[in-house]
Structure formats: structure tokens, C-alpha cells
Design an enzyme around this catalytic site. Structure first.
Site, PDB file in Angstrom:
ATOM      1  N   HIS A 313      -3.339  -4.633   1.919  1.00 28.36           N
ATOM      2  CA  HIS A 313      -4.441  -4.624   1.120  1.00 28.36           C
ATOM      3  C   HIS A 313      -5.697  -5.474   1.656  1.00 28.36           C
ATOM      4  O   HIS A 313      -5.381  -6.252   2.144  1.00 28.36           O
ATOM      5  CB  HIS A 313      -4.115  -5.145  -0.359  1.00 28.36           C
ATOM      6  CG  HIS A 313      -5.199  -4.411  -1.312  1.00 28.36           C
ATOM      7  ND1 HIS A 313      -6.279  -4.945  -1.408  1.00 28.36           N
ATOM      8  CD2 HIS A 313      -5.179  -3.289  -2.135  1.00 28.36           C
ATOM      9  CE1 HIS A 313      -6.862  -4.342  -2.433  1.00 28.36           C
ATOM     10  NE2 HIS A 313      -6.403  -3.171  -2.833  1.00 28.36           N
ATOM     11  N   ASP A 371      -0.472   1.509  -4.410  1.00 23.38           N
ATOM     12  CA  ASP A 371      -0.498   2.828  -4.035  1.00 23.38           C
ATOM     13  C   ASP A 371       0.738   3.131  -3.673  1.00 23.38           C
ATOM     14  O   ASP A 371       1.133   4.343  -4.018  1.00 23.38           O
ATOM     15  CB  ASP A 371      -1.681   2.744  -3.129  1.00 23.38           C
ATOM     16  CG  ASP A 371      -2.771   2.398  -3.463  1.00 23.38           C
ATOM     17  OD1 ASP A 371      -3.499   2.904  -4.600  1.00 23.38           O
ATOM     18  OD2 ASP A 371      -3.771   1.549  -2.838  1.00 23.38           O
TER      19      ASP A 371
END
Length: 436
Positions: A313, A371
Site C-alpha cells: 500500500h 483490496d
């Protein structure tokens, strides 16, 4: 924010006078150097592409510590909110600053529930789109069009209008997302029901038909509610900054949120879980689990151009605190639906195992992020990949509204006006066309 006693001194090697700049501290996180008077004092701007080192506002809503893997909504850890609260409580918290008591929650939930229907004329507006239009294109248009259907709450400077618009947006987004989905597959729209929860109502509007009754699965209902909570806000990201910048011009809330939806559509932002599922399907088409080793080898080879989607991330340098929560939900949903042996989900679990154990990924802290798991959960529930970002926009609407309202209440807020470092042609004169 608190003004520090010490200041930052900006000196120049060309002999120009040095400049002292104030330093402010927040509750947590890095201090900031106040450069608002820099141009007036030096005739220069700062240069910060992507605003990666610039605090564009002061905010009391969401705090992220990427190094610690920490996400707080109004001071509450996301882990506690996701396990002890529902989405309606989270919405109340983001909008009003505190968690509701039982009466406040009941009143807020009723207000949202009573506004879930949309103007009947909106279905005729929807028919203007092609059936194969991307759901995000449809959703951007529908949200923007709300200002035409609900023009009695478009004065952004009127606190009462802002409150009504906020409730309407939160309430109607699930209805609009479900309508966009139903329109694309040629099924009739399903009206909301006031006896269902926010997440349960959304699932029914998505998957029910007039042919038979639809019973909401409580495991899937909890999964959707958790997805909404985990995506409700995420500090000053691209779409949130877009909403703030758009709203700074004084435009109405519906237009500002539509701008946020459009920004979220980008594959570098809200499309990450869609990209993750597309990656899994590509590996499956290559041969599935048997080809994972070959795929991982390409990922490690920087010259191959192959990227591992859904891992690591930009903000979280340690781990994404939402990922573990979504991982639990993922395993719960797959177990409930009997999909543990589904080839694509088996592939996802194998990829997850490799990323958590392979030194290459561990050393680079490329852990599965939210995600990765949310995409798997949504696909298992039956949500098409093209609608993933629409679900994200639905969940994030409350965060956008909270951020926009906070900006409007800030006495220091001004219309956004970023500066530039101009690198084009210097001044020149237009020549007659025959001399060019």
C-alpha cells in the site's frame, strides 16, 4: 492546531535574507511548516508534485500512521469500529464527531432509511445511458443529477441544506448503485424496504427480482456492512481532496460528491480491487495454481512489467490494518457459500500464502491489502467486477460529506488554487500568417 515556540528558518545560498516560518502541531503525526506567506516574503512558491509533503488542510476526522499500520476514525481504531459497530454508527461518528447512543442511532438510522427511495423521474434519466455503459459512468451522472431532482437542498452555505443533502446522499447511494447494476443487466429496479438494514437493503436491491421473495443472508449482510465501514474514509486521498477542492468553489454537495465519484473511478485509486480480480483471472487463464510460480517469477523480474496487484500500500509501510479484518470476512463468506474449493478462490489463497511466506515479499512488506480481500468477497457475493468501484463510492460518500462539511466550517478555508512551475515558452509576439 497548536503554534510551536520554535520556528523553521529558510536560508538561501545566494545571499538573500533568510525567512522564519511558523511551525504548527496537531494531536498526532508530523508537525507542519506554515508557508502561506512564503510568496509574499520571497516571491517563490514551493514545488511538490502530488502534494506528497503538503498538508492542504487541518482535519479532525481521520488519522493514518502508515509506519504503524494505524487507521483511526475520530480517534477510534478501525479494528474496534469494524467489530463492535455497524455502518450507521460509523456514519454518525464521521458526520458528528462522536459515536451515537442507542436513541441517537435509532433516530439517525430512521432518517437515512426514510430517504432511501429516489425520485421516480430518475429512472427515466437513467434510460438515457447505453445498457453496456460502465457503472461508474452511470453513477457519476446520477449523483450529479441529484442536484436537479433535489434542488431544495443545494445551498452549500446553508447548514440545514447541508444536513438534508448529507442524509439524502448516504441514503440514496445504495439505491443508485443497485439501479445502475439492474439497468445494465436488463432487470427491473427493486425498491428499497424500510424494515431492512442498510447493508441488507442494498443486497436485496441488487439481487432480488419480482419473481420471488429474497431473504438476506446475515453472513453476507455483515460482510457488506464491514466493507462499508472499512472504506468509509481514508484521510486526504485523491478523491477526498477532489471533493474538497470542488466544494471550495461553493458548488452544491451533489456536484462535489459526483466529482469524488469521478476521481475514484481511476484505476490508481478506487479501481485497485478490480485490478486485483482481473490479475487473478489472468493467472487462472494461464493455468491457475500450477502457474503461480511462473507468475511470481515474472513479478520479481522488474523488466517483465508484471505487477502483483492487491499487495502492499502506498500509505501503509507496515501492513494495512483493514486487511486482517477483511481477511476474516473473506474466509467467513467463502465458507458460508461453500466456495472454499472454487478454482479462483483457491488460487487467491495460494497467492496469499506465498506473499506472506516468501522472503521477497516479506522483506518488501508486500502484504495483502484490503483490496485483495474485498475484491474476493464481492465476487463471491455475486457483485460483478465492474461494480466494485461503485461499492467503494457508496461506502466513501459519508467520508466525503464529513470532509466537505468540515472544510466549509473552517474559517481559514479558501477556494483552492494550486500554483505551478511554468516551463513553457517565454513571452513572444504573434507573426502574420504569411511570415510563419
Amino acid at each position: 492546531m497548536k503554534l510551536q515556540a520554535h520556528k523553521a528558518t529558510l536560508s538561501f545560498s545566494n545571499g538573500a535574507p533568510s525567512v522564519e516560518l511558523p511551525i504548527y502541531s496537531g494531536t498526532m503525526g508530523p508537525d507542519v511548516i506554515d508557508i502561506r506567506k512564503l510568496y509574499a516574503q520571497t516571491g517563490m512558491f514551493t514545488y511538490d508534485p502530488g502534494f506528497l509533503s503538503t498538508a492542504s488542510c487541518q482535519s479532525a476526522i481521520t488519522y493514518i500512521d502508515g509506519d504503524k499500520g494505524e487507521l483511526l476514525y475520530r480517534g477510534y481504531p478501525i479494528e474496534q469500529l469494524a467489530t463492535q459497530c455497524d455502518y450507521m454508527e460509523t456514519c454518525y461518528l464521521l458526520l458528528y464527531g462522536e459515536l451515537p447512543n442507542a436513541q441517537q442511532k435509532a433516530e439517525f438510522t430512521e432518517r437515512v432509511t426514510k430517504h432511501t427511495m429516489v425520485h421516480e423521474q430518475m429512472q427515466f434519466f437513467l434510460r438515457g445511458f447505453r445498457r453496456d455503459a460502465h457503472p461508474m459512468a452511470v453513477l457519476t451522472g446520477l449523483v450529479g443529477a441529484m442536484s436537479a431532482f433535489y434542488h431544495d437542498s443545494t445551498d452549500i452555505n446553508n447548514p440545514e441544506h447541508r444536513e438534508i443533502a448529507a442524509i439524502r446522499l448516504i441514503a440514496k447511494m445504495p439505491t443508485l448503485v443497485a439501479m445502475a447494476y439492474k439497468y445494465g443487466i436488463g432487470q427491473p429496479y427493486i425498491y428499497p424496504r424500510n424494515d431492512l438494514s442498510y447493508a441488507g437493503n442494498f443486497l436485496r436491491m441488487m439481487f432480488a427480482t419480482p419473481c420471488e421473495d429474497y431473504t438476506v443472508n446475515p453472513v453476507l449482510e455483515r460482510a457488506m456492512d464491514r466493507i462499508f465501514i472499512l472504506h468509509a474514509d481514508h484521510e486526504q486521498n485523491a478523491s477526498t481532496s477532489t471533493v474538497r477542492l470542488c466544494g471550495s468553489s461553493g458548488t452544491n454537495q451533489f456536484a462535489a460528491i459526483a466529482a469524488g465519484v469521478a476521481c475514484l473511478w481511476g484505476p490508481a485509486h478506487g479501481g485497485a480491487n478490480e485490478a486485483c480480480l482481473n490479475m487473478l483471472e489472468e493467472i487462472q487463464a494461464m493455468g491457475g495454481v500450477a502457474k503461480i510460480g511462473e507468475f511470481i517469477a515474472k513479478v520479481k523480474d522488474k523488466s517483465s512489467g508484471v505487477r502483483l496487484m492487491g499487495f502492499g500500500h502506498r500509505v501503509y509501510k507496515n501492513y494495512d490494518p483493514r486487511a486482517k479484518l477483511m481477511q476474516e470476512t473473506c474466509h467467513e463468506v467463502l465458507g458460508e457459500l461453500g466456495l472454499d474449493n472454487d478454482p479462483l478462490f483457491a488460487l487467491a489463497r495460494k497467492l496469499e500464502q506465498i506473499a506472506l511466506e516468501d522472503d521477497y515479499f516479506v522483506q518488501r512488506k508486500l502484504y495483502p491489502n484490503v483490496d485483495f480481500y474485498s475484491g474476493i468477497v464481492q465476487r463471491a457475493i455475486g457483485i460483478p467486477v465492474s461494480l466494485f468501484t461503485g461499492i467503494f463510492a457508496l461506502a466513501r460518500t459519508v467520508g466525503w460529506i464529513a470532509q466537505l462539511n468540515e472544510m466549509l466550517a473552517d474559517p481559514e478555508y479558501k477556494i483552492g488554487r494550486p500554483r505551478q512551475l511554468f516551463t513553457g515558452a517565454a513571452r513572444r509576439d504573434v507573426q502574420p500568417i504569411e511570415q510563419r
